[in-house]
Design a protein around this motif. Structure first.
Motif, PDB file in Angstrom:
ATOM      1  N   VAL A 225      -0.015   8.630  -1.940  1.00  0.00           N
ATOM      2  CA  VAL A 225      -1.059   9.533  -2.186  1.00  0.00           C
ATOM      3  C   VAL A 225      -1.970   9.947  -1.287  1.00  0.00           C
ATOM      4  O   VAL A 225      -2.288  11.505  -1.323  1.00  0.00           O
ATOM      5  CB  VAL A 225      -2.043   8.768  -3.214  1.00  0.00           C
ATOM      6  N   GLU A 226      -2.354   9.321  -0.201  1.00  0.00           N
ATOM      7  CA  GLU A 226      -3.054   9.894   0.827  1.00  0.00           C
ATOM      8  C   GLU A 226      -2.444  10.885   1.506  1.00  0.00           C
ATOM      9  O   GLU A 226      -2.879  11.986   2.082  1.00  0.00           O
ATOM     10  CB  GLU A 226      -3.702   8.806   1.718  1.00  0.00           C
TER      11      GLU A 226
ATOM     12  N   TYR B 139      -6.487   0.027 -13.231  1.00  0.00           N
ATOM     13  CA  TYR B 139      -5.730   1.204 -12.716  1.00  0.00           C
ATOM     14  C   TYR B 139      -6.861   2.546 -12.694  1.00  0.00           C
ATOM     15  O   TYR B 139      -7.052   3.163 -11.586  1.00  0.00           O
ATOM     16  CB  TYR B 139      -4.811   1.594 -13.878  1.00  0.00           C
TER      17      TYR B 139
ATOM     18  N   SER C 106       0.761  -1.265   0.046  1.00  0.00           N
ATOM     19  CA  SER C 106       0.024  -0.117  -0.072  1.00  0.00           C
ATOM     20  C   SER C 106       0.786   1.418   0.095  1.00  0.00           C
ATOM     21  O   SER C 106       0.223   2.279   0.133  1.00  0.00           O
ATOM     22  CB  SER C 106      -1.080   0.243   1.132  1.00  0.00           C
TER      23      SER C 106
ATOM     24  N   HIS D 215      -7.137   3.367   1.324  1.00  0.00           N
ATOM     25  CA  HIS D 215      -6.619   4.677   1.417  1.00  0.00           C
ATOM     26  C   HIS D 215      -7.513   5.753   0.680  1.00  0.00           C
ATOM     27  O   HIS D 215      -8.391   5.291  -0.285  1.00  0.00           O
ATOM     28  CB  HIS D 215      -5.276   4.736   0.954  1.00  0.00           C
TER      29      HIS D 215
ATOM     30  N   VAL E  64      -5.234  -0.764  -1.983  1.00  0.00           N
ATOM     31  CA  VAL E  64      -5.615   0.456  -2.629  1.00  0.00           C
ATOM     32  C   VAL E  64      -6.528   1.067  -1.874  1.00  0.00           C
ATOM     33  O   VAL E  64      -6.670   2.146  -1.374  1.00  0.00           O
ATOM     34  CB  VAL E  64      -5.867   0.554  -4.067  1.00  0.00           C
ATOM     35  N   THR E  65      -7.851   0.329  -1.754  1.00  0.00           N
ATOM     36  CA  THR E  65      -9.022   0.881  -1.408  1.00  0.00           C
ATOM     37  C   THR E  65      -9.205   1.376   0.154  1.00  0.00           C
ATOM     38  O   THR E  65     -10.021   1.969   0.494  1.00  0.00           O
ATOM     39  CB  THR E  65     -10.105  -0.016  -1.653  1.00  0.00           C
TER      40      THR E  65
ATOM     41  N   VAL F 172      -7.575   2.391  -8.553  1.00  0.00           N
ATOM     42  CA  VAL F 172      -6.837   3.464  -8.201  1.00  0.00           C
ATOM     43  C   VAL F 172      -7.451   4.747  -8.544  1.00  0.00           C
ATOM     44  O   VAL F 172      -7.594   5.736  -7.532  1.00  0.00           O
ATOM     45  CB  VAL F 172      -5.400   3.563  -9.032  1.00  0.00           C
TER      46      VAL F 172
ATOM     47  N   TYR G 175       2.586   3.216  -2.395  1.00  0.00           N
ATOM     48  CA  TYR G 175       2.088   4.167  -3.073  1.00  0.00           C
ATOM     49  C   TYR G 175       0.593   4.940  -2.676  1.00  0.00           C
ATOM     50  O   TYR G 175       0.663   6.071  -2.792  1.00  0.00           O
ATOM     51  CB  TYR G 175       1.734   3.608  -4.689  1.00  0.00           C
ATOM     52  N   TRP G 176      -0.301   4.010  -2.270  1.00  0.00           N
ATOM     53  CA  TRP G 176      -1.444   4.631  -1.771  1.00  0.00           C
ATOM     54  C   TRP G 176      -1.452   5.424  -0.775  1.00  0.00           C
ATOM     55  O   TRP G 176      -2.262   6.397  -0.517  1.00  0.00           O
ATOM     56  CB  TRP G 176      -2.516   3.473  -2.158  1.00  0.00           C
ATOM     57  N   LYS G 177      -0.706   5.118   0.349  1.00  0.00           N
ATOM     58  CA  LYS G 177      -0.519   5.895   1.438  1.00  0.00           C
ATOM     59  C   LYS G 177       0.162   7.079   1.171  1.00  0.00           C
ATOM     60  O   LYS G 177      -0.188   8.134   1.721  1.00  0.00           O
ATOM     61  CB  LYS G 177       0.279   4.975   2.388  1.00  0.00           C
TER      62      LYS G 177
ATOM     63  N   LEU H 121      -7.976   8.166  -1.681  1.00  0.00           N
ATOM     64  CA  LEU H 121      -7.184   8.640  -2.940  1.00  0.00           C
ATOM     65  C   LEU H 121      -8.127   9.673  -3.757  1.00  0.00           C
ATOM     66  O   LEU H 121      -7.743   9.938  -4.921  1.00  0.00           O
ATOM     67  CB  LEU H 121      -6.887   7.525  -3.879  1.00  0.00           C
TER      68      LEU H 121
END
Ligand code: 6R9
Length: 665
Positions: A360-361, A412, A354, A389, A386-387, A416, A356-358, A391
């Motif tokens: 982004v958040e 994606y 996670s 976080h 992904v979900t 995402v 990348y997604w963290k 986004l």
């Protein structure tokens, strides 16, 4: 031609995804820079039909010139003498740093997400200006002057960008070498570029593991006596790192005695900004040369339109600065627009999938740009990473480096992007400097797997590979070419203009030959088919098969080798090496392990063969040339369509070859 799953998309009636309404009619009223296909077409037509008017406008809008240009461009693809804004003068570091530092010193230039989670920090434009100036003064104190070359071998830390910008401030030419390359690859590039100074760090950190950055530089420099100074940034502080006081200088000590202002050196628009080595069809990597004005314009303009950058946006491109994507979309593009760029030091799966997604958040990233290989790998871990976080800050998500298969595109987009973002599949190359085929987020209806339409000023052609004739109309396939020069295109290969002409401009006179196969579908959308030369694409990294073969041959046990790309679900292509051993050497698993090690040692881990097959014979023509086409077909599982085998000297080897491949893959 290589195979890719994106190909399948072209023949199907691909789904069309219109630009998300949220971008076209945003709640905050900030319209995209290009908000309809009509607008795109109008601007595109202007860029092609009235180039002087178009380029004069955008070059003055996006760049601050010390001396304005009076001519937009000169030269031709036929003659290979292209120049853009040739009588204009500017300084890139002034454009990327001073402009914003003077206006708003507190604005964040870089968000630095260090390897260890939770260790993020920020560099404002005001601080960046001081750092760049201090470092430029250090470089001046080393005796470096405009036109000299500096090699940069650094981890993904803000100081890597500072080093590039400090070079640019003085008109020095930088050559960044990806810090995953081995000491011999680094040595080859340092020597070819005639670099007198190397900028590096004590160690790198990736996924919690230290990388012996400085030790690799030390090994490389054993064969580069012309390097006078090595400037070392202290990243980890490991005291065991060797330090040679006659040659090495600590970054922090050197800048401490320098004034934090340094006047920018005004350079010609056509002065070189950097060399970047990339793999070609032959073993020796090419030092692609980019110049100043046109490159900066390409970087700024594509970022503005393709990622639709507005004030306050936080842009994140996960590429390493050792590749062109890092140059254009981590450093020069975002800073040329005065935007905030995220520098990501870690790997997407550290501490878990996670990351990348963290990211982004945590940083409220508005545009996110990564490679299909990362998308495919993260998708395997499942949606929950992904979900979990938030986004919702994302508006545009991009893909680069290789064809993205429609399945990965859809994941994606849906998971995402939450179905609310524009997905931009951007096609370009080290040599093109910036995007050449790409959707625009507020305008282009996307087809998953297609890079869609040409960017402004890029006039595309699809050529018949045999006759070189241009294939007009839609529903055509051939090789991709570009019909006229564009500002950010490479100008030459360092020290070898002949090779530049032979590689890109002479195969089809009057055209730039990209080296990729492509088709234009019934709706005029472009689909990239992969390389048509001996270059393979592993996780979005270009690898020359000849380079891997040369590394294998260095091992004393090897008689001959042939390397091809095998289709790979995760990395797009994977390196598959066929090797024959010298007489008297037994084909054991130990030999295989040693050969793989040899390649890692000579080139670096990115060139690790995924499969290495020891064979008694390679398929050859009667005149002794290895027929790689046969190997490519066999590893692609297409042994039943090997085509014309009349030139094969010993057809009896095929059965053994096919069964060995079947056992290995
Ligand atoms: C930017 C970069 C260039 C090669 C290029 C092509 C492949 C890049 C692509 C793509 C299909 C895309 N490539 N982007 N293929 N769709 N969106 O990757 O530069 O490392 O020089 O590689 O990558 O084969 O020729 P570089």
């Amino acid at each position: 031609m290589t195979t890719s799953t994106a190909q399948e998309g072209a023949s199907e009636a691909a789904a069309i995804y219109p630009p998300p309404q949220r971008l076209v009619n945003p709640e905050n009223g900030v319209k995209p820079w290009c908000s309809s296909m009509e607008e795109y077409e109008t601007l595109y037509k202007e860029s092609i039909n009235e180039p002087t008017k178009f380029w004069t406008r955008v070059a003055n809008e996006l760049i601050t010139w010390d001396k304005p240009f009076t001519r937009v461009s000169q030269g031709s693809l036929k003659d290979g003498d292209m120049a853009w804004f040739p009588d204009g003068q500017l300084n890139i570091s002034y454009n990327c740093v001073d402009r914003w530092a003077l206006q708003d010193p507190e604005r964040v230039a870089f968000v630095y997400e260090a390897d260890a989670p939770g260790e993020a920090s920020k560099v404002t434009y005001g601080e960046l200006l001081k750092q760049v100036c201090s470092l430029a003064n250090v470089l001046t104190s080393f005796g470096l002057r405009k036109g000299d070359t500096v090699a940069i071998y650094m981890p993904m830390i803000p100081e890597a960008a500072v080093a590039m910008l400090a070079c640019a401030r003085l008109g020095l030419v930088h050559t960044v070498v990806f810090a995953g390359f081995s000491s011999s690859s680094l040595a080859e590039r340092v020597a070819d570029a005639r670099a007198r100074v190397v900028i590096t760090a004590d160690e790198g950190l990736r996924g919690g593991r230290p990388i012996r950055t400085k030790a690799i530089v030390d090994e490389a420099l054993l064969t580069c006596p012309e390097v006078e100074k090595v400037l070392v940034f202290r990243r980890t502080g490991n005291e065991a790192v060797a330090f040679n006081p006659d040659r090495d200088v600590w970054w922090h000590e050197a800048i401490a005695s320098q004034r934090p202002y340094c006047p920018p050196v005004s350079v010609s628009s056509e002065d070189p900004l950097f060399l970047l080595y990339t793999s070609g069809s032959t073993g020796k990597p090419k030092g692609v040369v980019h110049t100043t004005g046109g490159y900066l314009l390409g970087a700024a303009m594509t970022l503005k339109y393709v990622f639709d950058i507005h004030d306050g946006d936080v842009f994140c491109c996960t590429a390493d600065i050792g590749w062109i994507t890092g140059h254009t979309y981590v450093v020069y593009g975002p800073l040329a627009l005065g935007s905030t760029s995220v520098i990501f030091e870690s790997v997407p799966t550290f501490p878990d999938a996670s990351r990348y997604w963290k990211l982004v958040e945590d940083h409220k990233i508005t545009q996110f740009y990564t490679a299909p290989t990362a998308i495919r790998a993260l998708r395997r871990h499942g949606d929950s990473y992904v979900t979990k976080h938030d986004l919702s800050s994302l508006r545009v998500i991009g893909s680069v480096g290789e064809p993205i298969n429609p399945d990965a595109w859809t994941w994606y987009n849906n998971i995402v992007g939450g179905g609310k973002c524009a997905v931009v599949d951007t096609y370009w190359q080290t040599e093109t400097g910036s995007h050449v085929i790409t959707p625009l987020p507020g305008a282009t209806p996307a087809k998953p797997g297609s890079a869609t339409f040409p960017f402004f000023g890029v006039e595309l052609a699809i050529l018949d590979p045999q006759t070189g004739e241009e294939l007009e109309g839609n529903d055509v396939s051939g090789v991709l070419a570009i019909k006229r020069p564009w500002p950010s295109m490479a100008r030459t290969i360092a020290g070898d203009h002949k090779r530049f002409l032979e590689t890109y401009l002479r195969p089809y006179p009057g055209y730039y030959f990209a080296g990729d196969g492509a088709s234009r579908d019934a709706d005029g959308y472009y689909w990239i088919r992969g390389r048509v030369d001996d270059v393979i694409n592993v996780s979005g990294h270009r690898m020359s098969t000849a380079e891997v073969e040369s590394a294998l041959i260095c091992h004393p046990a090897v008689a001959e080798s042939a390397v091809v790309g095998a289709p790979d679900e995760l990395t797009g292509q994977a390196i598959c090496a066929f090797v024959t051993l010298k007489d008297g050497i037994e084909a054991t698993d130990d030999v295989k392990v040693e050969l793989v090690k040899e390649v890692r040692h000579r080139i670096g881990p990115i060139a690790t063969p995924k499969t290495l097959i020891l064979v008694d014979e390679l398929p050859k023509t009667r005149s002794g040339k290895i027929i790689r086409r046969i190997l490519r077909k066999v590893v692609a599982g297409e042994a039943d369509t090997l085509g014309d085998l009349s030139t094969l000297s010993d057809p009896s080897i095929l059965d053994v070859l096919i069964s060995k491949v079947a056992a290995a893959l």
